[in-house]
Design a protein around this motif. Sequence first.
Motif, PDB file in Angstrom:
ATOM      1  N   LEU A  50       0.859  -1.094  -0.044  1.00 50.25           N
ATOM      2  CA  LEU A  50       0.004  -0.076   0.033  1.00 50.25           C
ATOM      3  C   LEU A  50       1.012   1.235   0.060  1.00 50.25           C
ATOM      4  O   LEU A  50       1.794   1.479   0.759  1.00 50.25           O
ATOM      5  N   ASP A  51       0.396   1.995  -0.704  1.00 46.70           N
ATOM      6  CA  ASP A  51       1.130   3.556  -1.049  1.00 46.70           C
ATOM      7  C   ASP A  51       0.352   4.803  -0.403  1.00 46.70           C
ATOM      8  O   ASP A  51       1.007   5.747  -0.002  1.00 46.70           O
ATOM      9  N   GLU A  52      -0.752   4.486  -0.295  1.00 46.85           N
ATOM     10  CA  GLU A  52      -1.726   5.498  -0.336  1.00 46.85           C
ATOM     11  C   GLU A  52      -1.990   5.454   1.347  1.00 46.85           C
ATOM     12  O   GLU A  52      -2.665   4.564   1.653  1.00 46.85           O
ATOM     13  N   LYS A  53      -1.752   6.711   1.833  1.00 47.48           N
ATOM     14  CA  LYS A  53      -2.163   6.938   3.268  1.00 47.48           C
ATOM     15  C   LYS A  53      -3.508   6.485   3.868  1.00 47.48           C
ATOM     16  O   LYS A  53      -3.560   5.739   5.015  1.00 47.48           O
ATOM     17  N   GLU A  54      -4.410   6.683   2.935  1.00 44.19           N
ATOM     18  CA  GLU A  54      -5.727   6.455   3.272  1.00 44.19           C
ATOM     19  C   GLU A  54      -6.090   5.007   3.356  1.00 44.19           C
ATOM     20  O   GLU A  54      -7.010   4.736   3.893  1.00 44.19           O
ATOM     21  N   LEU A  55      -5.106   4.247   2.879  1.00 44.04           N
ATOM     22  CA  LEU A  55      -5.297   2.896   2.985  1.00 44.04           C
ATOM     23  C   LEU A  55      -4.794   2.119   4.016  1.00 44.04           C
ATOM     24  O   LEU A  55      -4.963   0.872   4.390  1.00 44.04           O
ATOM     25  N   PHE A  56      -3.795   2.695   4.486  1.00 44.90           N
ATOM     26  CA  PHE A  56      -2.888   2.332   5.687  1.00 44.90           C
ATOM     27  C   PHE A  56      -3.771   1.664   6.864  1.00 44.90           C
ATOM     28  O   PHE A  56      -4.856   2.313   7.131  1.00 44.90           O
ATOM     29  N   PRO A  57      -3.490   0.437   7.403  1.00 41.05           N
ATOM     30  CA  PRO A  57      -4.065   0.128   8.935  1.00 41.05           C
ATOM     31  C   PRO A  57      -3.308   0.858   9.838  1.00 41.05           C
ATOM     32  O   PRO A  57      -2.142   1.228   9.488  1.00 41.05           O
ATOM     33  N   VAL A  58      -3.917   0.626  10.995  1.00 37.55           N
ATOM     34  CA  VAL A  58      -3.244   1.479  12.264  1.00 37.55           C
ATOM     35  C   VAL A  58      -1.721   1.174  12.620  1.00 37.55           C
ATOM     36  O   VAL A  58      -1.054   2.002  12.963  1.00 37.55           O
ATOM     37  N   THR A  59      -1.482  -0.006  12.294  1.00 37.29           N
ATOM     38  CA  THR A  59      -0.042  -0.485  12.631  1.00 37.29           C
ATOM     39  C   THR A  59       0.941   0.110  11.767  1.00 37.29           C
ATOM     40  O   THR A  59       2.089   0.452  12.110  1.00 37.29           O
ATOM     41  N   VAL A  60       0.689   0.401  10.527  1.00 43.43           N
ATOM     42  CA  VAL A  60       1.518   1.129   9.753  1.00 43.43           C
ATOM     43  C   VAL A  60       1.539   2.641  10.026  1.00 43.43           C
ATOM     44  O   VAL A  60       2.725   3.364   9.729  1.00 43.43           O
ATOM     45  N   TYR A  61       0.175   2.962  10.398  1.00 46.05           N
ATOM     46  CA  TYR A  61       0.496   4.332  10.814  1.00 46.05           C
ATOM     47  C   TYR A  61       1.286   4.547  11.986  1.00 46.05           C
ATOM     48  O   TYR A  61       2.116   5.519  11.988  1.00 46.05           O
ATOM     49  N   LEU A  62       1.267   3.551  12.897  1.00 45.63           N
ATOM     50  CA  LEU A  62       2.031   3.489  14.048  1.00 45.63           C
ATOM     51  C   LEU A  62       3.464   3.472  13.588  1.00 45.63           C
ATOM     52  O   LEU A  62       4.355   4.283  14.185  1.00 45.63           O
TER      53      LEU A  62
ATOM     54  N   ILE B 151       9.973  14.176  21.344  1.00 49.90           N
ATOM     55  CA  ILE B 151       8.912  14.938  20.644  1.00 49.90           C
ATOM     56  C   ILE B 151       7.742  13.819  20.608  1.00 49.90           C
ATOM     57  O   ILE B 151       6.575  14.303  21.105  1.00 49.90           O
ATOM     58  N   GLY B 152       7.991  12.964  19.989  1.00 47.67           N
ATOM     59  CA  GLY B 152       6.901  11.860  19.759  1.00 47.67           C
ATOM     60  C   GLY B 152       6.671  10.885  20.660  1.00 47.67           C
ATOM     61  O   GLY B 152       5.623  10.142  20.837  1.00 47.67           O
ATOM     62  N   ALA B 153       7.690  10.808  21.843  1.00 52.43           N
ATOM     63  CA  ALA B 153       7.302   9.665  22.674  1.00 52.43           C
ATOM     64  C   ALA B 153       6.094   9.631  23.241  1.00 52.43           C
ATOM     65  O   ALA B 153       5.276   8.620  23.410  1.00 52.43           O
ATOM     66  N   ASN B 154       5.389  10.849  23.746  1.00 49.22           N
ATOM     67  CA  ASN B 154       4.009  10.634  24.371  1.00 49.22           C
ATOM     68  C   ASN B 154       3.077  10.310  23.531  1.00 49.22           C
ATOM     69  O   ASN B 154       2.088   9.476  23.346  1.00 49.22           O
ATOM     70  N   ILE B 155       2.988  11.036  22.175  1.00 47.99           N
ATOM     71  CA  ILE B 155       2.369  10.554  21.168  1.00 47.99           C
ATOM     72  C   ILE B 155       2.309   8.995  20.603  1.00 47.99           C
ATOM     73  O   ILE B 155       1.416   8.537  20.531  1.00 47.99           O
ATOM     74  N   GLN B 156       3.647   8.691  20.478  1.00 45.67           N
ATOM     75  CA  GLN B 156       3.821   7.368  20.370  1.00 45.67           C
ATOM     76  C   GLN B 156       3.052   6.414  21.340  1.00 45.67           C
ATOM     77  O   GLN B 156       2.303   5.389  20.608  1.00 45.67           O
ATOM     78  N   SER B 157       3.502   6.728  22.557  1.00 43.52           N
ATOM     79  CA  SER B 157       2.884   5.966  23.527  1.00 43.52           C
ATOM     80  C   SER B 157       1.238   5.883  23.534  1.00 43.52           C
ATOM     81  O   SER B 157       0.452   4.707  23.474  1.00 43.52           O
ATOM     82  N   VAL B 158       0.521   7.057  23.337  1.00 40.39           N
ATOM     83  CA  VAL B 158      -0.892   7.104  23.028  1.00 40.39           C
ATOM     84  C   VAL B 158      -1.232   6.003  22.159  1.00 40.39           C
ATOM     85  O   VAL B 158      -2.441   5.260  22.049  1.00 40.39           O
ATOM     86  N   THR B 159      -0.488   6.263  20.750  1.00 42.03           N
ATOM     87  CA  THR B 159      -1.022   5.582  19.608  1.00 42.03           C
ATOM     88  C   THR B 159      -1.159   3.979  19.653  1.00 42.03           C
ATOM     89  O   THR B 159      -1.607   3.142  19.520  1.00 42.03           O
ATOM     90  N   MET B 160       0.272   3.697  20.511  1.00 39.80           N
ATOM     91  CA  MET B 160       0.409   2.256  20.822  1.00 39.80           C
ATOM     92  C   MET B 160      -0.621   1.908  21.659  1.00 39.80           C
ATOM     93  O   MET B 160      -1.321   0.668  21.550  1.00 39.80           O
TER      94      MET B 160
END
Lengths: 309, 326
Positions: A238-250, A271-280
């Motif tokens: 998949l190349d298009e962002k709109e098709l990604f599953p959440v694991t690829v987003y992460l 900078i991303g650490a808290n954002i990453q944690s929330v997404t995980m």
Amino acid sequence: MVTDTFSTTPDISAVRPQASTIKDTTGYRVFRVVNAIVLLGVCVVTLYPFINLFAKAFSSEGYIAAGEVNLVPRGFNVETFQVVLGDPMFWINYRNTVVYTLVGTAIAMALTTTYAYAISRRNLKGRTFFTGIAVFTMFFGGGLIPNYILVANVLGMRNTIWAVVVPSAISVFNLLVMKSFFENFPQELEEAAAIDGMSTYGIFFRIVLPLSKAVLATMTLFYAVGIWNSWFNSFLYLDEKELFPVTVYLRNLIAAASGPGAEAGADTIQIGANIQSVTMLLTVLPIVCLYPFLQKYFVSGVMLGSVKG
Amino acid sequence: MALRTAAPPGGTTAQAAEARPVVLRNKDTWARALRRDWRLYTFLVLPVLFLLIFRYLPMLGNVIAFRRFRPGGNIFGDEWVGLYYFQMFIQNQQFWTVFANTVILGLLTLLICFPLPIVLALMLNELRSRRFKRIVQTLSYLPHFMSIVIVAGIVLQLTSITGTVNQVVDLFGGTPVALMQQPEWFRTIYVSSEVWQTVGWGTILYLAALTTIDDQLYEASRIDGANRWQQTWHITLPGIRPTMMVLLILNIGSFMAVGFEKVLLLQNPLIYSTADVISTYLYRVGIQSAQFSYGTAIGLFEAVIGLALVLSANFASRRLVGASLW
């Protein structure tokens, strides 16, 4: 002495508790204490990363950057959740994961169930052959690139849901588990149905499947968790962002934070650490909620497979 | 059917006629089987088609390791080039670096992640409190259900310059380092994360095998004066040996593939000298640089070694221990 205890029946029941207290030597008692402490340590080590993740998700950036967050949130806030949940792409990708999981599980279950049922029939001609062609794929495969050429170039599945849900459809392990389950299915029931004039289809859909709910539930969970957690096929096709599953987003979030820019300084990671944690945390949420069921069914599924693997 | 075969030979004509179906069964031709079981065969159509397309066609696709493949051209390649691509990677110094990394990482994983579930299962087996046992099991299975992306994310966070590992280093007066930028730390970190994720779940089969050991053996040995350690060594371990062998063979089979997805997520160019393995190298040259034939040659090489390892481990196990996969 030994012959004495076994000569009369009442003595046997009396000897048991006595024997176990005698055998608990000091050494063994020390071992049991050490053993319990080590296992307690195993629990702590297993849980710590999750607790740390949780703490970071509710902490403010400053404390994480200072390396002061471990067990409890510092600078408690829920703004990070608002940031992550405020990203429309997160929702689109999360919905994709749900869709991929539902469609992929349905396809995989349909193929695995029918296949397993057919090769579980002992009088089926070619049974060994049809089983063998599946088992062989456990130990030898086409490799990454021939698979890629097939899915992307030959079948043209790039940037479609099919590239995610079809290529990994049949898991041979699950197939063998189901096969051994169907083999142990009471034959009398099927024979009685056949005498009553039911066809193979009728027997399968109206007798066998309704009575196999436990194994079907186990296999459904196996597949669903596998697809929910998968990322590589989506990442590859998949190349298009709109098709990604959440694991690829992460994955992209993590790669951006610790990728090529990371060596420049520590800032980019934090900078991303808290954002990453929330997404995980949000990604594992359904799995953690289902965990009590998962564990029970998964354990029984693995045991079932070990009977004849 | 069994009754019919039991009919005495050389009987009346009626008996001979009855014996006929047995003879027919021996000559169960495909035409007959199809007519009888055609509904059952319809169940096989889609799954077998799936296997042919998604498993066996790519196997044939391996032929491009010996043929020049051009994107947009024939999917099985355009012309024979013999062992050209194999020579290419055999003469490539970088290939041998990733080969060595693969073997080292595979061996470390095997040596550490294979025995630990056995130890943990034995330790759990010694617990008398059922509730405590259940709690340890429930907690230690949890990491198995996590996506590799999340495991990698957690590992990267814990080992970052401000992560827990460096907090501990700092506490003891050491200097924090960005561990995932140091090649010498990669193997330790990778194997630790494997242990964290797989050891708890790995105990299930052993715990199941432990319950099948006859209690009388323990009682008899206790009467003979064996202590708990001697019981473990002479009764428990031999009792779970078949399970151990089967899992060992399976582990050896996945030896060359060493956690491709996890390595891919954890590695970065700074630590390629230890963190790059055959599968990730193949991904980079094959997919990212689109050298399809070259990548396929490497993949085929890896797959053949994997198959050979499984077959020889299975053979050795059957000869030495009598336990095997098939």
